[in-house]
Scaffold this motif. Structure first.
Motif, PDB file in Angstrom:
ATOM      1  N   GLU A  94     -14.002  14.372   3.007  1.00 21.43           N
ATOM      2  CA  GLU A  94     -12.966  15.294   2.534  1.00 21.43           C
ATOM      3  C   GLU A  94     -11.654  14.560   2.299  1.00 21.43           C
ATOM      4  OE1 GLU A  94     -10.923  19.536   3.948  1.00 21.43           O
ATOM      5  OE2 GLU A  94     -12.363  18.507   5.239  1.00 21.43           O
ATOM      6  N   VAL A  95     -10.966  14.945   1.239  1.00 18.47           N
ATOM      7  CA  VAL A  95      -9.622  14.451   0.948  1.00 18.47           C
ATOM      8  C   VAL A  95      -8.620  15.467   1.476  1.00 18.47           C
ATOM      9  CG1 VAL A  95      -7.981  13.853  -0.877  1.00 18.47           C
ATOM     10  CG2 VAL A  95     -10.373  13.185  -1.090  1.00 18.47           C
ATOM     11  N   HIS A  96      -7.561  14.969   2.119  1.00 19.62           N
ATOM     12  CA  HIS A  96      -6.570  15.859   2.725  1.00 19.62           C
ATOM     13  C   HIS A  96      -5.290  15.893   1.908  1.00 19.62           C
ATOM     14  CE1 HIS A  96      -8.410  16.926   6.605  1.00 19.62           C
ATOM     15  NE2 HIS A  96      -9.055  15.792   6.427  1.00 19.62           N
TER      16      HIS A  96
ATOM     17  N   TYR B 255     -17.543   9.550  16.352  1.00 19.02           N
ATOM     18  CA  TYR B 255     -16.096   9.746  16.504  1.00 19.02           C
ATOM     19  C   TYR B 255     -15.523  10.348  15.219  1.00 19.02           C
ATOM     20  CZ  TYR B 255     -16.759   6.209  20.166  1.00 19.02           C
ATOM     21  OH  TYR B 255     -17.204   5.499  21.255  1.00 19.02           O
ATOM     22  N   ALA B 256     -14.499  11.167  15.379  1.00 14.58           N
ATOM     23  CA  ALA B 256     -13.729  11.617  14.221  1.00 14.58           C
ATOM     24  C   ALA B 256     -12.922  10.443  13.688  1.00 14.58           C
ATOM     25  CB  ALA B 256     -12.804  12.758  14.615  1.00 14.58           C
ATOM     26  N   ALA B 257     -12.842  10.323  12.367  1.00 10.21           N
ATOM     27  CA  ALA B 257     -12.157   9.189  11.741  1.00 10.21           C
ATOM     28  C   ALA B 257     -11.250   9.678  10.620  1.00 10.21           C
ATOM     29  CB  ALA B 257     -13.168   8.187  11.203  1.00 10.21           C
ATOM     30  N   THR B 258     -10.137   8.980  10.451  1.00 12.54           N
ATOM     31  CA  THR B 258      -9.221   9.222   9.342  1.00 12.54           C
ATOM     32  C   THR B 258      -9.038   7.914   8.602  1.00 12.54           C
ATOM     33  OG1 THR B 258      -8.039  10.901  10.615  1.00 12.54           O
ATOM     34  CG2 THR B 258      -6.937  10.028   8.668  1.00 12.54           C
ATOM     35  N   VAL B 259      -9.190   7.944   7.282  1.00 14.12           N
ATOM     36  CA  VAL B 259      -9.106   6.740   6.451  1.00 14.12           C
ATOM     37  C   VAL B 259      -8.035   6.929   5.390  1.00 14.12           C
ATOM     38  CG1 VAL B 259     -10.319   5.439   4.641  1.00 14.12           C
ATOM     39  CG2 VAL B 259     -11.452   5.908   6.811  1.00 14.12           C
ATOM     40  N   ARG B 260      -7.240   5.890   5.211  1.00 14.11           N
ATOM     41  CA  ARG B 260      -6.279   5.869   4.108  1.00 14.11           C
ATOM     42  C   ARG B 260      -6.713   4.781   3.134  1.00 14.11           C
ATOM     43  NH1 ARG B 260      -1.203   3.532   2.391  1.00 14.11           N
ATOM     44  NH2 ARG B 260       0.141   5.108   1.446  1.00 14.11           N
TER      45      ARG B 260
ATOM     46  N   HIS C  70       0.842  -1.201   0.000  1.00 14.19           N
ATOM     47  CA  HIS C  70       0.000   0.000   0.000  1.00 14.19           C
ATOM     48  C   HIS C  70       0.876   1.251   0.000  1.00 14.19           C
ATOM     49  CE1 HIS C  70      -3.598  -2.429   0.763  1.00 14.19           C
ATOM     50  NE2 HIS C  70      -2.838  -3.121   1.596  1.00 14.19           N
ATOM     51  N   PRO C  71       1.803   1.369  -0.984  1.00 16.69           N
ATOM     52  CA  PRO C  71       2.779   2.460  -0.944  1.00 16.69           C
ATOM     53  C   PRO C  71       2.185   3.847  -1.176  1.00 16.69           C
ATOM     54  CG  PRO C  71       2.943   1.251  -3.014  1.00 16.69           C
ATOM     55  CD  PRO C  71       2.019   0.469  -2.141  1.00 16.69           C
ATOM     56  N   HIS C  72       1.137   3.940  -1.977  1.00 13.88           N
ATOM     57  CA  HIS C  72       0.550   5.247  -2.272  1.00 13.88           C
ATOM     58  C   HIS C  72      -0.939   5.185  -1.975  1.00 13.88           C
ATOM     59  CE1 HIS C  72       4.340   5.723  -4.205  1.00 13.88           C
ATOM     60  NE2 HIS C  72       4.055   4.837  -5.122  1.00 13.88           N
ATOM     61  N   GLY C  73      -1.458   6.270  -1.448  1.00 12.79           N
ATOM     62  CA  GLY C  73      -2.871   6.265  -1.110  1.00 12.79           C
ATOM     63  C   GLY C  73      -3.429   7.654  -0.995  1.00 12.79           C
ATOM     64  N   VAL C  74      -4.658   7.717  -0.553  1.00 15.40           N
ATOM     65  CA  VAL C  74      -5.360   8.979  -0.371  1.00 15.40           C
ATOM     66  C   VAL C  74      -5.850   9.038   1.062  1.00 15.40           C
ATOM     67  CG1 VAL C  74      -7.335  10.363  -1.100  1.00 15.40           C
ATOM     68  CG2 VAL C  74      -6.053   9.060  -2.788  1.00 15.40           C
ATOM     69  N   LEU C  75      -5.621  10.162   1.708  1.00 13.70           N
ATOM     70  CA  LEU C  75      -6.016  10.343   3.104  1.00 13.70           C
ATOM     71  C   LEU C  75      -7.338  11.109   3.149  1.00 13.70           C
ATOM     72  CD1 LEU C  75      -4.590   9.598   5.804  1.00 13.70           C
ATOM     73  CD2 LEU C  75      -3.874  11.986   5.925  1.00 13.70           C
ATOM     74  N   CYS C  76      -8.314  10.544   3.854  1.00 11.25           N
ATOM     75  CA  CYS C  76      -9.654  11.139   3.929  1.00 11.25           C
ATOM     76  C   CYS C  76     -10.054  11.319   5.383  1.00 11.25           C
ATOM     77  CB  CYS C  76     -10.696  10.239   3.253  1.00 11.25           C
ATOM     78  SG  CYS C  76     -10.224   9.617   1.631  1.00 11.25           S
ATOM     79  N   SER C  77     -10.900  12.315   5.635  1.00 11.44           N
ATOM     80  CA  SER C  77     -11.447  12.502   6.975  1.00 11.44           C
ATOM     81  C   SER C  77     -12.945  12.301   6.936  1.00 11.44           C
ATOM     82  CB  SER C  77     -11.108  13.890   7.520  1.00 11.44           C
ATOM     83  OG  SER C  77     -11.722  14.888   6.729  1.00 11.44           O
ATOM     84  N   GLY C  78     -13.507  11.925   8.082  1.00  9.60           N
ATOM     85  CA  GLY C  78     -14.936  11.704   8.135  1.00  9.60           C
ATOM     86  C   GLY C  78     -15.388  11.429   9.555  1.00  9.60           C
TER      87      GLY C  78
ATOM     88  N   PRO D  59      -3.702  10.304  -8.084  1.00  7.79           N
ATOM     89  CA  PRO D  59      -3.759  11.703  -7.662  1.00  7.79           C
ATOM     90  C   PRO D  59      -2.373  12.301  -7.575  1.00  7.79           C
ATOM     91  CG  PRO D  59      -4.268  10.226  -5.846  1.00  7.79           C
ATOM     92  CD  PRO D  59      -4.261   9.399  -7.094  1.00  7.79           C
ATOM     93  N   GLY D  60      -2.301  13.623  -7.717  1.00  5.78           N
ATOM     94  CA  GLY D  60      -1.019  14.309  -7.694  1.00  5.78           C
ATOM     95  C   GLY D  60      -0.344  14.220  -6.347  1.00  5.78           C
ATOM     96  N   PRO D  61       0.919  14.691  -6.237  1.00  9.97           N
ATOM     97  CA  PRO D  61       1.680  14.563  -5.012  1.00  9.97           C
ATOM     98  C   PRO D  61       0.987  15.130  -3.775  1.00  9.97           C
ATOM     99  CG  PRO D  61       3.100  15.271  -6.820  1.00  9.97           C
ATOM    100  CD  PRO D  61       1.689  15.303  -7.323  1.00  9.97           C
ATOM    101  N   SER D  62       0.162  16.155  -3.959  1.00  9.48           N
ATOM    102  CA  SER D  62      -0.491  16.749  -2.791  1.00  9.48           C
ATOM    103  C   SER D  62      -1.551  15.832  -2.193  1.00  9.48           C
ATOM    104  CB  SER D  62      -1.154  18.085  -3.182  1.00  9.48           C
ATOM    105  OG  SER D  62      -2.187  17.866  -4.110  1.00  9.48           O
ATOM    106  N   LEU D  63      -1.988  14.793  -2.941  1.00 13.20           N
ATOM    107  CA  LEU D  63      -3.026  13.890  -2.437  1.00 13.20           C
ATOM    108  C   LEU D  63      -2.502  12.522  -2.107  1.00 13.20           C
ATOM    109  CD1 LEU D  63      -6.036  14.712  -4.786  1.00 13.20           C
ATOM    110  CD2 LEU D  63      -5.521  15.647  -2.554  1.00 13.20           C
ATOM    111  N   ARG D  64      -1.249  12.219  -2.445  1.00  8.31           N
ATOM    112  CA  ARG D  64      -0.726  10.891  -2.218  1.00  8.31           C
ATOM    113  C   ARG D  64      -0.013  10.854  -0.885  1.00  8.31           C
ATOM    114  NH1 ARG D  64       2.973  10.875  -6.125  1.00  8.31           N
ATOM    115  NH2 ARG D  64       3.822   8.905  -5.447  1.00  8.31           N
ATOM    116  N   VAL D  65      -0.339   9.837  -0.046  1.00  2.00           N
ATOM    117  CA  VAL D  65       0.227   9.805   1.305  1.00  2.00           C
ATOM    118  C   VAL D  65       0.837   8.446   1.571  1.00  2.00           C
ATOM    119  CG1 VAL D  65      -1.370  11.513   2.203  1.00  2.00           C
ATOM    120  CG2 VAL D  65      -2.025   9.146   2.231  1.00  2.00           C
TER     121      VAL D  65
END
Length: 250
Positions: A184-186, A54-59, A23-31, A244-250
């Motif tokens: 939302e995507v971070h 609860y606040a949640a963060t998903v990759r 899972h080297p590259h992904g997208v970080l989301c909040s919810g 997604p571009g570098p700003s979205l890859r985590v």
């Protein structure tokens, strides 16, 4: 010896990628995660038996990092903030899978994010039973299923994405215990990621079983060590077509 070999393999792959071994590259989301609490029979787990949000963060990520046009095992890593007490975190790792008695234990490569469930593959101790946990995508009520876009970040650009979280033993039907809404995507650095660990971040009465735990822990440790070495060397991963571009890859 097998643990050591797993650690070395994960370390080397993470160094090569300057990113997690899998899972080297992904997208970080909040919810938000809404635990429904007692609905009929109790789970026997305090966290599951009381309703709360609860606040949640998903990759969301692709396991092997293959180009998007190819099917890949997809990962949905969930972190629940302040899950039991302030500062406590709960990590749940889901992989694209089937929903049947045997299919829920096997990774299932898919070309798109929302065409089927994600499961923990291995069982959790949930109260007094061993159960598999799973995240089932909720269809978009405003359009047909075939209109769903292939990646989570694309779908999030036009609507909130929702999952029903369910649990079941081998002789039980799936039973919903929470609803997850991603909104939302971070933005994040291309070399930054969250280190999810379901063994370190579990709750009383809700813990992964120890099957294959030593191998998984060795892989996590090797990946973290190798990724850290790559980042200290100043290496980063180049963008890939269709992701997604570098700003979205985590």
């Amino acid at each position: 010896m097998l643990d050591a070999a797993t650690h070395r393999a994960a370390d080397r792959l993470a160094r090569l990628r300057a990113a997690p071994a899998l899972h080297p590259h992904g997208v970080l989301c909040s919810g938000t995660l809404d635990v429904s609490g007692r609905t009929g029979a109790e789970w026997g787990v305090p966290w599951l038996d009381r309703p709360r949000s609860y606040a949640a963060t998903v990759r969301w990520s692709r396991a092997l990092g293959l180009p998007r046009r190819l099917p890949d095992a997809l990962g949905l890593a969930l972190r629940v903030e302040d899950a039991d007490d302030p500062g406590d975190e709960l990590d749940l790792l889901f992989t694209s899978s089937g929903a049947g008695r045997f299919g829920r234990h096997l990774p299932l490569p898919r070309p798109d994010a929302l065409s089927g469930p994600y499961s923990t593959l291995l069982s959790y101790r949930v109260g007094d039973r061993e159960r598999v946990l799973a995240a089932f995508p909720v269809p978009d009520p405003s359009g047909p299923p075939e209109a769903t876009l292939p990646t989570l970040w694309q779908e999030l650009a036009r609507r909130p994405v929702r999952f029903d979280l369910r649990a079941a033993a081998s002789d039980e039907p799936w039973r919903t215990f929470a609803a997850l809404s991603l909104e939302e995507v971070h933005a994040a650095s291309a070399t930054t990621t969250i280190s999810y660990d379901p063994y370190a971040h579990s709750l009383p009465g809700l813990r992964p079983t120890r099957r294959l735990s030593r191998l998984r822990e060795a892989a996590y440790a090797g990946s973290r060590h190798g990724r850290g070495a790559g980042e200290r060397d100043g290496r980063s991963v180049s963008p890939r077509t269709g992701e997604p571009g570098p700003s979205l890859r985590v």
